[in-house]
Design a protein around this motif. Structure first.
Motif, PDB file in Angstrom:
ATOM      1  N   ILE A 149       0.832  -1.214   0.000  1.00 52.50           N
ATOM      2  CA  ILE A 149       0.000   0.000   0.000  1.00 52.50           C
ATOM      3  C   ILE A 149       0.864   1.261   0.000  1.00 52.50           C
ATOM      4  O   ILE A 149       0.402   2.336   0.326  1.00 52.50           O
ATOM      5  N   ASP A 150       2.116   1.097  -0.391  1.00 50.17           N
ATOM      6  CA  ASP A 150       3.048   2.227  -0.427  1.00 50.17           C
ATOM      7  C   ASP A 150       2.770   3.092  -1.653  1.00 50.17           C
ATOM      8  O   ASP A 150       2.758   2.594  -2.779  1.00 50.17           O
ATOM      9  N   LEU A 151       2.540   4.394  -1.425  1.00 46.70           N
ATOM     10  CA  LEU A 151       2.306   5.334  -2.528  1.00 46.70           C
ATOM     11  C   LEU A 151       3.382   6.415  -2.570  1.00 46.70           C
ATOM     12  O   LEU A 151       3.111   7.549  -2.944  1.00 46.70           O
ATOM     13  N   SER A 152       4.585   6.045  -2.157  1.00 39.93           N
ATOM     14  CA  SER A 152       5.686   7.026  -2.187  1.00 39.93           C
ATOM     15  C   SER A 152       6.142   7.324  -3.607  1.00 39.93           C
ATOM     16  O   SER A 152       6.659   8.408  -3.885  1.00 39.93           O
ATOM     17  N   ASP A 153       5.938   6.376  -4.524  1.00 34.47           N
ATOM     18  CA  ASP A 153       6.272   6.596  -5.929  1.00 34.47           C
ATOM     19  C   ASP A 153       5.252   7.557  -6.537  1.00 34.47           C
ATOM     20  O   ASP A 153       4.055   7.294  -6.522  1.00 34.47           O
ATOM     21  N   PRO A 154       5.701   8.702  -7.089  1.00 31.61           N
ATOM     22  CA  PRO A 154       4.744   9.677  -7.654  1.00 31.61           C
ATOM     23  C   PRO A 154       3.951   9.129  -8.837  1.00 31.61           C
ATOM     24  O   PRO A 154       2.905   9.678  -9.189  1.00 31.61           O
ATOM     25  N   HIS A 155       4.430   8.048  -9.455  1.00 27.76           N
ATOM     26  CA  HIS A 155       3.706   7.434 -10.577  1.00 27.76           C
ATOM     27  C   HIS A 155       3.089   6.091 -10.186  1.00 27.76           C
ATOM     28  O   HIS A 155       2.681   5.320 -11.056  1.00 27.76           O
ATOM     29  N   GLY A 156       3.007   5.827  -8.879  1.00 31.09           N
ATOM     30  CA  GLY A 156       2.395   4.588  -8.423  1.00 31.09           C
ATOM     31  C   GLY A 156       0.882   4.703  -8.340  1.00 31.09           C
ATOM     32  O   GLY A 156       0.324   5.801  -8.183  1.00 31.09           O
ATOM     33  N   ILE A 157       0.210   3.560  -8.444  1.00 26.98           N
ATOM     34  CA  ILE A 157      -1.249   3.541  -8.380  1.00 26.98           C
ATOM     35  C   ILE A 157      -1.697   2.273  -7.649  1.00 26.98           C
ATOM     36  O   ILE A 157      -1.108   1.200  -7.829  1.00 26.98           O
ATOM     37  N   LEU A 158      -2.695   2.408  -6.800  1.00 25.97           N
ATOM     38  CA  LEU A 158      -3.300   1.283  -6.096  1.00 25.97           C
ATOM     39  C   LEU A 158      -4.686   1.034  -6.676  1.00 25.97           C
ATOM     40  O   LEU A 158      -5.443   1.983  -6.887  1.00 25.97           O
ATOM     41  N   LEU A 159      -4.999  -0.237  -6.907  1.00 22.97           N
ATOM     42  CA  LEU A 159      -6.283  -0.575  -7.520  1.00 22.97           C
ATOM     43  C   LEU A 159      -7.077  -1.526  -6.635  1.00 22.97           C
ATOM     44  O   LEU A 159      -6.503  -2.332  -5.898  1.00 22.97           O
ATOM     45  N   GLY A 160      -8.395  -1.419  -6.728  1.00 23.75           N
ATOM     46  CA  GLY A 160      -9.264  -2.390  -6.082  1.00 23.75           C
ATOM     47  C   GLY A 160      -9.189  -3.713  -6.821  1.00 23.75           C
ATOM     48  O   GLY A 160      -8.908  -3.768  -8.030  1.00 23.75           O
ATOM     49  N   LYS A 161      -9.418  -4.803  -6.107  1.00 23.86           N
ATOM     50  CA  LYS A 161      -9.286  -6.144  -6.685  1.00 23.86           C
ATOM     51  C   LYS A 161     -10.199  -6.332  -7.891  1.00 23.86           C
ATOM     52  O   LYS A 161      -9.778  -6.862  -8.927  1.00 23.86           O
ATOM     53  N   LYS A 162     -11.433  -5.879  -7.790  1.00 23.35           N
ATOM     54  CA  LYS A 162     -12.408  -6.098  -8.856  1.00 23.35           C
ATOM     55  C   LYS A 162     -12.058  -5.320 -10.113  1.00 23.35           C
ATOM     56  O   LYS A 162     -12.113  -5.859 -11.223  1.00 23.35           O
ATOM     57  N   ILE A 163     -11.661  -4.056  -9.961  1.00 29.09           N
ATOM     58  CA  ILE A 163     -11.337  -3.250 -11.147  1.00 29.09           C
ATOM     59  C   ILE A 163     -10.030  -3.732 -11.775  1.00 29.09           C
ATOM     60  O   ILE A 163      -9.852  -3.647 -12.996  1.00 29.09           O
ATOM     61  N   ALA A 164      -9.118  -4.286 -10.962  1.00 30.98           N
ATOM     62  CA  ALA A 164      -7.880  -4.843 -11.504  1.00 30.98           C
ATOM     63  C   ALA A 164      -8.173  -6.085 -12.341  1.00 30.98           C
ATOM     64  O   ALA A 164      -7.592  -6.288 -13.415  1.00 30.98           O
ATOM     65  N   GLU A 165      -9.079  -6.934 -11.852  1.00 29.88           N
ATOM     66  CA  GLU A 165      -9.461  -8.129 -12.606  1.00 29.88           C
ATOM     67  C   GLU A 165     -10.160  -7.751 -13.910  1.00 29.88           C
ATOM     68  O   GLU A 165      -9.931  -8.384 -14.945  1.00 29.88           O
ATOM     69  N   LYS A 166     -10.982  -6.727 -13.838  1.00 34.02           N
ATOM     70  CA  LYS A 166     -11.759  -6.312 -15.025  1.00 34.02           C
ATOM     71  C   LYS A 166     -10.846  -5.768 -16.115  1.00 34.02           C
ATOM     72  O   LYS A 166     -11.115  -5.962 -17.310  1.00 34.02           O
ATOM     73  N   THR A 167      -9.779  -5.088 -15.726  1.00 31.58           N
ATOM     74  CA  THR A 167      -8.864  -4.491 -16.713  1.00 31.58           C
ATOM     75  C   THR A 167      -7.634  -5.359 -16.964  1.00 31.58           C
ATOM     76  O   THR A 167      -6.777  -4.989 -17.773  1.00 31.58           O
ATOM     77  N   GLY A 168      -7.528  -6.507 -16.282  1.00 31.65           N
ATOM     78  CA  GLY A 168      -6.406  -7.414 -16.506  1.00 31.65           C
ATOM     79  C   GLY A 168      -5.074  -6.903 -16.012  1.00 31.65           C
ATOM     80  O   GLY A 168      -4.030  -7.209 -16.606  1.00 31.65           O
ATOM     81  N   LEU A 169      -5.083  -6.123 -14.929  1.00 35.12           N
ATOM     82  CA  LEU A 169      -3.848  -5.532 -14.419  1.00 35.12           C
ATOM     83  C   LEU A 169      -3.346  -6.270 -13.195  1.00 35.12           C
ATOM     84  O   LEU A 169      -4.135  -6.776 -12.392  1.00 35.12           O
ATOM     85  N   ALA A 170      -2.019  -6.350 -13.057  1.00 31.58           N
ATOM     86  CA  ALA A 170      -1.370  -6.960 -11.907  1.00 31.58           C
ATOM     87  C   ALA A 170      -0.264  -6.027 -11.432  1.00 31.58           C
ATOM     88  O   ALA A 170       0.068  -5.026 -12.098  1.00 31.58           O
ATOM     89  N   VAL A 171       0.281  -6.333 -10.269  1.00 35.37           N
ATOM     90  CA  VAL A 171       1.355  -5.507  -9.706  1.00 35.37           C
ATOM     91  C   VAL A 171       2.539  -5.496 -10.667  1.00 35.37           C
ATOM     92  O   VAL A 171       2.973  -6.536 -11.172  1.00 35.37           O
ATOM     93  N   GLY A 172       3.061  -4.299 -10.946  1.00 36.87           N
ATOM     94  CA  GLY A 172       4.184  -4.134 -11.872  1.00 36.87           C
ATOM     95  C   GLY A 172       3.755  -3.721 -13.259  1.00 36.87           C
ATOM     96  O   GLY A 172       4.589  -3.262 -14.064  1.00 36.87           O
ATOM     97  N   ASP A 173       2.451  -3.883 -13.588  1.00 42.59           N
ATOM     98  CA  ASP A 173       1.962  -3.497 -14.917  1.00 42.59           C
ATOM     99  C   ASP A 173       1.816  -1.984 -15.017  1.00 42.59           C
ATOM    100  O   ASP A 173       1.599  -1.285 -14.032  1.00 42.59           O
ATOM    101  N   SER A 174       1.930  -1.493 -16.255  1.00 37.43           N
ATOM    102  CA  SER A 174       1.674  -0.080 -16.521  1.00 37.43           C
ATOM    103  C   SER A 174       0.244   0.081 -17.014  1.00 37.43           C
ATOM    104  O   SER A 174      -0.300  -0.802 -17.692  1.00 37.43           O
ATOM    105  N   CYS A 175      -0.356   1.190 -16.657  1.00 31.48           N
ATOM    106  CA  CYS A 175      -1.720   1.465 -17.080  1.00 31.48           C
ATOM    107  C   CYS A 175      -1.864   2.954 -17.359  1.00 31.48           C
ATOM    108  O   CYS A 175      -0.975   3.752 -17.042  1.00 31.48           O
ATOM    109  N   SER A 176      -2.971   3.313 -17.955  1.00 30.91           N
ATOM    110  CA  SER A 176      -3.231   4.718 -18.275  1.00 30.91           C
ATOM    111  C   SER A 176      -4.507   5.163 -17.572  1.00 30.91           C
ATOM    112  O   SER A 176      -5.454   4.382 -17.412  1.00 30.91           O
ATOM    113  N   LEU A 177      -4.510   6.432 -17.205  1.00 33.45           N
ATOM    114  CA  LEU A 177      -5.669   7.030 -16.554  1.00 33.45           C
ATOM    115  C   LEU A 177      -6.123   8.214 -17.385  1.00 33.45           C
ATOM    116  O   LEU A 177      -5.363   9.173 -17.592  1.00 33.45           O
ATOM    117  N   LEU A 178      -7.349   8.125 -17.875  1.00 33.10           N
ATOM    118  CA  LEU A 178      -7.889   9.179 -18.731  1.00 33.10           C
ATOM    119  C   LEU A 178      -8.818  10.069 -17.916  1.00 33.10           C
ATOM    120  O   LEU A 178      -9.791   9.592 -17.328  1.00 33.10           O
TER     121      LEU A 178
END
Length: 451
Positions: A155-184
């Motif tokens: 749950i560390d958010l010290s990285d200015p480009h880090g992002i935390l996701l809820g389990k359900k939205i991560a499953e829906k978008t196919g994202l895992a820890v270490g993946d890059s994603c975009s926020l519109l």
């Protein structure tokens, strides 16, 4: 003395202190006992499960969502970029003043900015609630940590480009820890009074779960500094989340709101969790009351059996009633003995129902797992027997999209007492008419009907 004799007579009517064989009337009373007991079991389960579900969902909405109290900046929207920046700096100064002069009724504060956006992952996209938070938002909030499960990452958010996701939205978008994603997101273009899209890249540092998918499906956490660049000042709420010792203590909430109000300039509003979640909380209470009412109707129908069994018992004991009246027994004495017999019947059913209901409620999560496994196994066997190909859809007794994955057990003593008292009163009420009729019946009439 009359009450004690009436009590002994009621026991004799029920056959509890007599060696007589079980009559049809007593068999009916035994059936009535089990009817009351079986009808109380679902009533207790509904009470315990609904209380646990409401408490579990409400605590998650409070600790992981709205907070106990929110101080929100509701001043007029800025019209220029410079005005937006100046307002943001001014808001930070005001919140810092509140933090430094924190009243004794307040136990903690956390910065928070909330807006909406579109998360784009490897396998899809999903809208969500973007929450820009302090890096210590969770680590310095023990009640929230107890309700939070880190599925992967941290749950560390010290990285200015880090992002935390809820389990359900991560499953829906196919994202895992270490993946890059975009926020519109959409940002205002002050010159033309328009909005322009902004696409920002983040790296997933953690996936979280609250055990409540309705929250997990919307969770997008980013650092507070990133929120200033990603979220529109015109379409997001900038707030200070305030914690108190007990969020369910209304007097403490009112005192904290009053103390905070004295520190704030015009344009800032204070809302408690009750104000922010009033609609959901009212919906939960309404659903609970409706279910309890339906269960009460079932109990009422079962109580009618006590009245029917009491009528049979009075007919069976008509000779004894006539003898007692001939010996000088008062009509009230006869009536009281049958009312006590009805009360004892209700007490016996109550003992069965409360014991069974409490045991079932304590193990309700295990029971749900067992029944779901049995149903799904039976469904798979049916598919095999009829030769149908494919895997059947998994059946859930409680849809995880709307309910907690694990139900916290809460035994409500006041609610159980109400059920117990209501059952006993109801047992006496349904016996009132036949008991009063037995007390009013004349000895000669009774003997004539027996002859």
């Amino acid at each position: 003395m009359n009450f004690l004799l009436a009590w002994k007579l009621a026991l004799r009517y029920l056959g509890l202190n007599a060696g007589a064989s079980v009559s049809n009337a007593r068999k009916s009373l035994i059936g009535a006992v089990w009817g009351i007991g079986i009808s109380i079991i679902p009533l207790v389960i509904v009470l315990v499960v609904s209380d646990g579900m409401i408490k579990g969902i409400t605590s998650r909405m409070i600790e992981l969502g709205s907070g106990h109290i929110q101080v929100i900046d509701l001043r007029p929207m800025p019209r220029t970029k410079a005005a937006a920046q100046e307002r943001r700096e001014n808001t930070e100064e005001i919140f810092d003043v509140v933090r430094m002069q924190m009243p004794s009724t307040v136990t903690g504060t956390r910065r928070h900015q909330e807006g909406t956006g579109l998360l784009i992952g490897k396998k899809g996209r999903s809208g969500g609630t973007i929450r820009a938070i302090d890096s210590t938002y969770f680590t310095e909030n023990p009640p929230a940590q107890k309700l939070l499960t880190v599925v992967s990452g941290s749950i560390d958010l010290s990285d200015p480009h880090g992002i935390l996701l809820g389990k359900k939205i991560a499953e829906k978008t196919g994202l895992a820890v270490g993946d890059s994603c975009s926020l519109l997101t959409l940002l205002p273009q002050y010159s033309g009074n328009k909005t322009v899209p902004k696409l920002t890249r983040f790296k997933v540092t953690g996936i979280l779960s609250s055990g409540y998918q309705e929250l997990d499906a919307l969770w997008i956490f980013i650092p507070l500094e990133a929120g200033a660049a990603v979220l529109s000042p015109q379409a997001s709420l900038n707030s200070l989340v305030v914690s108190v010792a007990d969020p369910f203590d209304e007097s403490l909430l009112a005192a904290a709101k009053q103390n905070l109000l004295q520190l704030l300039p015009p344009g800032f509003s204070i809302y408690s969790w009750q104000d922010l979640n009033r609609a959901q909380f009212y919906s939960f209470q309404t659903s609970k009351n409706l279910l309890l009412f339906i269960m009460f109707l079932i109990l009422l129908a079962a109580s009618v059996n006590v009245s029917s069994a009491m009528v049979m018992l009075i007919m069976e004991r008509r000779r004894e009633i006539a003898i007692l009246k001939t010996a000088g027994a008062h009509p009230f004495f006869i009536t009281l003995s049958f009312l006590l017999a009805g009360l004892l019947t209700g007490m016996a059913g109550l003992c069965i129902g409360l014991l069974g209901g409490i045991l079932a409620s304590i193990h309700i999560n295990e029971l749900f797992v067992f029944f779901e496994y049995s149903i799904n196994s039976a469904q798979s066997l049916l598919y095999y027997i009829i030769g149908r190909t494919g895997t059947p859809e998994t059946i859930h007794l409680l849809a995880p999209e709307y309910y907690l994955e694990y139900i916290p057990i809460t035994l409500n003593a006041a609610g159980l007492y109400t059920i117990a008292a209501g059952t006993l009163i109801l047992s006496v009420i349904v016996c009132m008419i036949p008991a009063v009729s037995a007390g009013k019946e004349k000895p000669l009439d009774s003997m004539r009907k027996l002859s």
